[in-house]
Design a protein around this motif. Sequence first.
Motif, mmCIF file in Angstrom:
data_model
loop_
_atom_site.group_PDB
_atom_site.id
_atom_site.type_symbol
_atom_site.label_atom_id
_atom_site.label_comp_id
_atom_site.label_asym_id
_atom_site.label_seq_id
_atom_site.Cartn_x
_atom_site.Cartn_y
_atom_site.Cartn_z
ATOM 1 N N UNK A 121 4.911 78.903 10.347
ATOM 2 C CA UNK A 121 5.571 80.053 9.729
ATOM 3 C C UNK A 121 4.738 80.549 8.541
ATOM 4 N N UNK A 122 4.937 81.821 8.200
ATOM 5 C CA UNK A 122 4.261 82.389 7.035
ATOM 6 C C UNK A 122 5.108 82.130 5.794
ATOM 7 N N UNK A 123 4.441 81.853 4.683
ATOM 8 C CA UNK A 123 5.114 81.659 3.406
ATOM 9 C C UNK A 123 4.187 82.130 2.296
ATOM 10 N N UNK A 124 4.783 82.555 1.192
ATOM 11 C CA UNK A 124 4.012 82.910 0.005
ATOM 12 C C UNK A 124 4.101 81.724 -0.948
ATOM 13 N N UNK A 125 2.949 81.126 -1.274
ATOM 14 C CA UNK A 125 2.969 79.922 -2.105
ATOM 15 C C UNK A 125 2.044 80.088 -3.309
ATOM 16 N N UNK A 126 2.285 79.251 -4.326
ATOM 17 C CA UNK A 126 1.363 79.188 -5.461
ATOM 18 C C UNK A 126 0.872 77.747 -5.589
ATOM 19 N N UNK A 127 -0.384 77.614 -5.967
ATOM 20 C CA UNK A 127 -0.998 76.288 -6.114
ATOM 21 C C UNK A 127 -1.283 75.946 -7.577
ATOM 22 N N UNK A 128 -0.977 76.889 -8.466
ATOM 23 C CA UNK A 128 -1.161 76.669 -9.905
ATOM 24 C C UNK A 128 -0.394 77.768 -10.645
ATOM 25 N N UNK A 129 -0.167 77.555 -11.938
ATOM 26 C CA UNK A 129 0.450 78.602 -12.754
ATOM 27 C C UNK A 129 -0.565 79.711 -12.994
ATOM 28 N N UNK A 130 -0.071 80.936 -13.154
ATOM 29 C CA UNK A 130 -0.978 82.044 -13.434
ATOM 30 C C UNK A 130 -0.331 83.388 -13.195
ATOM 31 N N UNK A 131 -1.158 84.420 -13.111
ATOM 32 C CA UNK A 131 -0.680 85.788 -12.889
ATOM 33 C C UNK A 131 -0.311 86.014 -11.425
ATOM 34 N N UNK A 132 0.043 87.257 -11.061
ATOM 35 C CA UNK A 132 0.433 87.564 -9.681
ATOM 36 C C UNK A 132 -0.617 87.158 -8.648
ATOM 37 N N UNK A 133 -1.893 87.088 -9.109
ATOM 38 C CA UNK A 133 -2.978 86.756 -8.157
ATOM 39 C C UNK A 133 -2.867 85.349 -7.587
#
Length: 308
Positions: free
Chosen positions: A1-13
């Motif tokens: 499945x597709x998901x939007x994930x973050x691997x670190x703190x930061x801006x929208x990028x």
Amino acid sequence: MKAIRIHQYGGPEVLAQVEMQRPTPGANEVLVKVHAASVNPADWKMRAGYMKDIFPLTFPATLGADISGTVEEVGPGAARFKRGDEVYASLGLEGGGYAEYALAKETIVAGKPSTLDHVQAASVPVAGLTAWQALFEVAQLRAGQKVLIHAAAGGVGNFAVQFAKAKGAYVIGTSSSKNQAFLGELGVDKAVDYQKTRFEDVVREVDVVLDTIGGDTQERSFKALKKGGVLVSIVQPPSQELATKYGVRALFYGSHPSSSDLAEIANLIDVGTVKTVIETVLPLAEARRAHQLSESGHARGKIVLKAA
């Protein structure tokens, strides 16, 4: 499945679309096929690391508390829903909503308002629960009382206005000039344009203040309360020193997931008492853009990501 994930703190990028394994529901859980998820200020605050002292993320993390979709699978012991049921939920700070599938304890899931589509329904849970619980559980707002709602055109504010009116309260709302007419549509009894008027000069003796802004606005709000009144802030702990000085109660509150509260809100929506207000709808892949819009702080209503 597709998901939007973050691997670190930061801006929208730091938001990135990835492929991952579809989760399997555990005991008393349901797997929801997410049709839509909305964006809340807490999402970008968590992404940026502003909340890491009270709620540190474990990376990689999938943000998103608001979901609306259909039940795909139920785990052992889950008996309230079956495959195909249309549901909505607040997943709380644990998140997981920015994905094609999300897990939820069945105790926090409720039947979707039947009069709304999934995009509209996804805009409700967090903002709706925050307004509902702050007004009725914490402030104990009753019919005939006066309430001052800050940023009344915003995501939480517009629900708070409608819930307070449904309860029979007299509602005063603050907003910018461009949203004054909109406040009238929501049913506000007295609209204050904060760009032209200092609200504390024209608002007095209110029973309840719902603070969605904090800072200077919160401090000035104490002057608008009557003795014995209550200020509830959803953004920062209010000054107990000022509360004592003005003879009022002042509380900081964050909402909690609740299927029973969502069911009551769904009923108000389905009978036409409460409407949803959506600013922007974007595909899930454009989560970065959604965060930029939310962070600007000037959205009227909600920003929703469409997953399916």
